[in-house]
Write a protein that holds these residues in place. Structure first.
Motif, PDB file in Angstrom:
ATOM      1  N   ARG A 188     -10.042  25.985 -19.808  1.00 44.26           N
ATOM      2  CA  ARG A 188     -10.673  26.230 -21.084  1.00 44.26           C
ATOM      3  C   ARG A 188     -10.078  27.308 -21.899  1.00 44.26           C
ATOM      4  NH1 ARG A 188     -14.757  27.071 -17.707  1.00 44.26           N
ATOM      5  NH2 ARG A 188     -15.885  25.283 -18.292  1.00 44.26           N
ATOM      6  N   GLN A 215      -4.283  29.318 -24.388  1.00 45.15           N
ATOM      7  CA  GLN A 215      -3.856  29.788 -25.666  1.00 45.15           C
ATOM      8  C   GLN A 215      -3.854  28.462 -26.664  1.00 45.15           C
ATOM      9  OE1 GLN A 215      -0.529  32.249 -26.380  1.00 45.15           O
ATOM     10  NE2 GLN A 215      -0.879  32.562 -28.451  1.00 45.15           N
ATOM     11  N   ARG A 216      -3.281  27.448 -26.381  1.00 41.56           N
ATOM     12  CA  ARG A 216      -3.158  26.545 -27.337  1.00 41.56           C
ATOM     13  C   ARG A 216      -4.174  25.365 -27.420  1.00 41.56           C
ATOM     14  NH1 ARG A 216       3.015  24.476 -25.790  1.00 41.56           N
ATOM     15  NH2 ARG A 216       2.648  23.219 -27.678  1.00 41.56           N
ATOM     16  N   GLY A 217      -5.371  25.451 -26.662  1.00 41.27           N
ATOM     17  CA  GLY A 217      -6.481  24.532 -26.491  1.00 41.27           C
ATOM     18  C   GLY A 217      -6.797  24.512 -25.097  1.00 41.27           C
ATOM     19  N   GLU A 218      -7.473  23.621 -24.884  1.00 32.76           N
ATOM     20  CA  GLU A 218      -7.965  23.085 -23.244  1.00 32.76           C
ATOM     21  C   GLU A 218      -6.748  22.407 -22.766  1.00 32.76           C
ATOM     22  OE1 GLU A 218     -12.820  23.679 -23.783  1.00 32.76           O
ATOM     23  OE2 GLU A 218     -11.877  21.616 -23.476  1.00 32.76           O
ATOM     24  N   THR A 219      -6.519  22.771 -21.524  1.00 28.69           N
ATOM     25  CA  THR A 219      -5.409  21.950 -20.749  1.00 28.69           C
ATOM     26  C   THR A 219      -6.015  21.415 -19.575  1.00 28.69           C
ATOM     27  OG1 THR A 219      -4.628  23.921 -19.722  1.00 28.69           O
ATOM     28  CG2 THR A 219      -3.615  23.666 -21.533  1.00 28.69           C
ATOM     29  N   PHE A 243     -14.108  21.509 -25.589  1.00 24.64           N
ATOM     30  CA  PHE A 243     -13.732  19.900 -26.170  1.00 24.64           C
ATOM     31  C   PHE A 243     -14.059  18.881 -25.167  1.00 24.64           C
ATOM     32  CE2 PHE A 243     -10.213  22.684 -28.148  1.00 24.64           C
ATOM     33  CZ  PHE A 243     -11.206  23.175 -29.138  1.00 24.64           C
ATOM     34  N   TYR A 297      -9.616  15.572 -32.872  1.00 21.88           N
ATOM     35  CA  TYR A 297      -8.862  16.040 -31.963  1.00 21.88           C
ATOM     36  C   TYR A 297      -7.431  15.768 -32.170  1.00 21.88           C
ATOM     37  CZ  TYR A 297     -13.167  16.694 -29.423  1.00 21.88           C
ATOM     38  OH  TYR A 297     -14.369  16.934 -28.875  1.00 21.88           O
ATOM     39  N   ILE A 303      -2.786  18.780 -23.459  1.00 20.78           N
ATOM     40  CA  ILE A 303      -3.531  19.956 -23.973  1.00 20.78           C
ATOM     41  C   ILE A 303      -4.217  19.262 -25.322  1.00 20.78           C
ATOM     42  CG2 ILE A 303      -2.698  22.033 -25.511  1.00 20.78           C
ATOM     43  CD1 ILE A 303      -0.114  22.140 -24.260  1.00 20.78           C
ATOM     44  N   SER A 308      -6.706  20.064 -28.429  1.00 21.22           N
ATOM     45  CA  SER A 308      -7.436  20.903 -29.461  1.00 21.22           C
ATOM     46  C   SER A 308      -7.896  20.235 -30.875  1.00 21.22           C
ATOM     47  CB  SER A 308      -6.045  21.991 -29.958  1.00 21.22           C
ATOM     48  OG  SER A 308      -5.045  21.109 -30.449  1.00 21.22           O
ATOM     49  N   THR A 309      -8.362  20.880 -31.745  1.00 26.70           N
ATOM     50  CA  THR A 309      -8.872  20.277 -32.927  1.00 26.70           C
ATOM     51  C   THR A 309      -8.138  20.712 -34.066  1.00 26.70           C
ATOM     52  OG1 THR A 309     -10.272  22.228 -32.976  1.00 26.70           O
ATOM     53  CG2 THR A 309     -11.340  20.403 -31.878  1.00 26.70           C
ATOM     54  N   ASN A 310      -7.839  19.696 -34.973  1.00 26.11           N
ATOM     55  CA  ASN A 310      -7.316  19.792 -36.428  1.00 26.11           C
ATOM     56  C   ASN A 310      -8.233  20.465 -37.276  1.00 26.11           C
ATOM     57  OD1 ASN A 310      -4.991  18.553 -35.557  1.00 26.11           O
ATOM     58  ND2 ASN A 310      -5.929  16.626 -36.027  1.00 26.11           N
TER      59      ASN A 310
END
Length: 332
Positions: free
Chosen positions: A231, A234-238, A284, A311, A327, A329-331
């Motif tokens: 969680r 750096q770029r989001g949850e992976t 997320f 997302y 990966i 992430s959210t927009n």
């Protein structure tokens, strides 16, 4: 001594970083798109790529469409953006390249009707060819045929004539030879197979991924060993899927009711330590559910997402490490 050690470590870090940047930021490219309607039970769209790039997939209604987003991927020069596809399920293929911070190439399949249909992705890692099959629900076709290797070209050169044997000489008869002992063929050494690791597979940050190691040849049955969630990336949850071979899943989204992302690993067995449920409670992702099936072996992984979010999903496969990563992430 300390200074020399620091210099060696610094040079090694720069070397590994350079290798990663060369591998990770080589621009993915769609080199060619073809339509194949020769199968009586399926329509196929063939993508010739320059790397192992997998699209995000979702469906739309009114009019019915299937959308395939290739993240960070550009179109090669000469690729048609509108392709007529007189198929049994498809009537046209439209392609558009989106540039900017979230660059992607979107491929839209215009469907003939809203009848129950299904999709299947087959990726050939030998020539980086992705084949998407569209067929009636419950009537999955066989995998696409593999192109045969062309025979070597014929030459007009005459066959070499062996030189005449030397003149025979009179030699005394040789003593009868002893029968040669039977020699068994020497088996090839079996490849070293490492046992299952006791510790959990840790997801490395992308900046720490080193050069890929050479893979062993041969065909193996795919096995999914573990799923790990991070969680704090750096770029989001992976979500990292550790396998034993190159076997990317079919990924698609479900937007009705509770939003979900489904990863379907076809012909894949479950490792002994693969958990059925991970309550990750991320920003997320709420949980990860794992469905294991046999006869044939299949694994269905469902990512339960938080509602009321827009997302963005990116798929990465580290081919030589047999690791598939998503990966999320959210927009904003």
């Amino acid at each position: 001594m300390t200074r020399k050690y620091f210099q060696i470590c610094s040079l090694l870090a720069v070397f590994l970083c350079g290798l990663f940047l060369t591998e990770a930021f080589a621009a993915p490219l769609i080199e060619k798109i073809e339509f194949d309607g020769s199968d009586n039970n399926a329509d196929r769209i063939i993508f010739k790529l320059n790397s192992a790039t997998l699209p995000k997939t979702f469906a739309l209604k009114g009019p019915p469409r299937a959308v395939f987003d290739f993240p960070g991927t550009a179109l090669a020069k000469g690729v048609k953006t509108n392709i007529t596809a007189p198929g049994k399920f498809i009537k046209g293929i439209r392609t558009a390249e989106h540039r900017g911070d979230q660059a992607k190439t979107r491929v839209v399949l215009d469907l003939l009707s809203e009848d129950s249909i299904d999709f299947k992705q087959d990726f050939n890692n030998v020539n980086n060819t992705l084949t998407i099959s569209v067929f009636a629900l419950g009537a999955e076709p066989p995998p696409p045929p593999v192109a045969a290797v062309p025979p070597p070209p014929k030459t007009d050169k005459p066959a070499a004539v062996p030189p005449p044997p030397p003149a025979a000489r009179e030699t005394p008869p040789a003593p009868p030879a002893k029968p040669a002992p039977a020699v068994a063929s020497i088996p090839k050494p079996a490849p070293e197979t490492g046992g299952a690791r006791d510790e959990a597979t840790v997801i490395q940050p992308l900046s720490e991924v080193g050069p890929e190691q050479a893979t062993e040849g041969g065909t193996v049955s795919p096995v999914l060993y573990s799923i790990e969630f991070d969680r704090d990336a750096q770029r989001g949850e992976t979500i990292s899927f550790k396998l034993n071979t190159f076997n990317p899943p079919v990924v698609f989204g479900i937007e009705e009711d509770a939003p979900r992302i489904v990863c379907f690993f076809k012909d894949t067995a479950a490792g002994p330590d693969l958990q059925n449920l991970l309550d990750v409670n991320g920003r997320f992702i709420k949980s990860i559910q794992v469905g294991k099936y046999s006869n044939p072996d299949n694994i269905r992984v469902v990512l339960d997402l938080m509602p009321n979010q827009n997302y963005d999903l990116q798929q990465i496969f580290f081919k030589e490490d047999s690791m598939f990563m998503i990966i999320i992430s959210t927009n904003v």
